[in-house]
Design a protein around this motif. Sequence first.
Motif, PDB file in Angstrom:
ATOM      1  N   GLN A  59     -25.707 -35.907  15.905  1.00 36.16           N
ATOM      2  CA  GLN A  59     -25.390 -34.741  16.735  1.00 36.16           C
ATOM      3  C   GLN A  59     -25.495 -33.476  15.901  1.00 36.16           C
ATOM      4  OE1 GLN A  59     -22.157 -34.838  19.972  1.00 36.16           O
ATOM      5  NE2 GLN A  59     -21.150 -33.727  18.289  1.00 36.16           N
ATOM      6  N   THR A  89     -27.868 -34.078  20.993  1.00 33.73           N
ATOM      7  CA  THR A  89     -27.517 -35.448  20.614  1.00 33.73           C
ATOM      8  C   THR A  89     -28.769 -36.330  20.665  1.00 33.73           C
ATOM      9  OG1 THR A  89     -25.322 -35.151  21.566  1.00 33.73           O
ATOM     10  CG2 THR A  89     -26.022 -37.416  21.127  1.00 33.73           C
ATOM     11  N   ASN A 114     -31.376 -38.818  24.789  1.00 35.12           N
ATOM     12  CA  ASN A 114     -31.209 -37.581  24.018  1.00 35.12           C
ATOM     13  C   ASN A 114     -30.878 -36.438  24.975  1.00 35.12           C
ATOM     14  OD1 ASN A 114     -31.945 -39.107  21.833  1.00 35.12           O
ATOM     15  ND2 ASN A 114     -34.078 -38.430  21.831  1.00 35.12           N
TER      16      ASN A 114
END
Length: 234
Positions: free
Chosen positions: A172, A199, A207
């Motif tokens: 992240q 992320t 994602n």
Amino acid sequence: MIGVRLRCPECQARVSAKARWCPGCGTELPQPAVLPEPAEPEALEESPAAATGTASSKRASLSPRSWSAPQWVSVVLAVLLVVVLAVGALAFFAERNSTVASNKQQTASSVRDAVLSRASEASIKAYTVTAVTHEKDNAAAETLMTAKMAAKYSGQVTAAQWKTLAAGGAKQTSKVAADGVTSMTKDTAHVFVLIVVSTTAKNTSSNSVVAYRLNVTLVDRGGNWLVDDMNVIF
């Protein structure tokens, strides 16, 4: 004269000054002469001209003296000096007050900048973490937090969850899009931070990029501003 004794001019016998006849020979004694009283001095008449001159001289002595030119110059210079000193003093105090106000404004601006910088830094570190190195990443974030906030932050994700995230290669990252101070006192500040969080994970299509608004509370700890609370507002 009491107590004074004279001699008789005939027989030279001592006789009293008050006696009129000599007790020795019977000769009539001369009486002491009575001196005339001194005459009172006559008042001198003053001529009208002399009286006028005397009155004029008295009035002249009582009337204030007219000031000469050098005296007026001295007075004017003294007044000008007082005015110049007063103006200079006013200018000095006005400049000093302006300097003090400017310094206070600069100090307040510096503190405000320090608060925003710390809030943004703490937000980025709190939302930038790699699952494999989460312990190191979390420890770096907790150095910018109070003990209360550090305990809250470290308890958000369990050890089991971190293990799962690490296995999936979760990562992240974050960056600050905007921030600002909403309120501030001497030792407490409330800041909003708009943060964009990305992320990613291996072998997944989940994602994501999400923007969050964070409400961050900071407290002053001896000149060091620390995050005391952080809440996510979606």
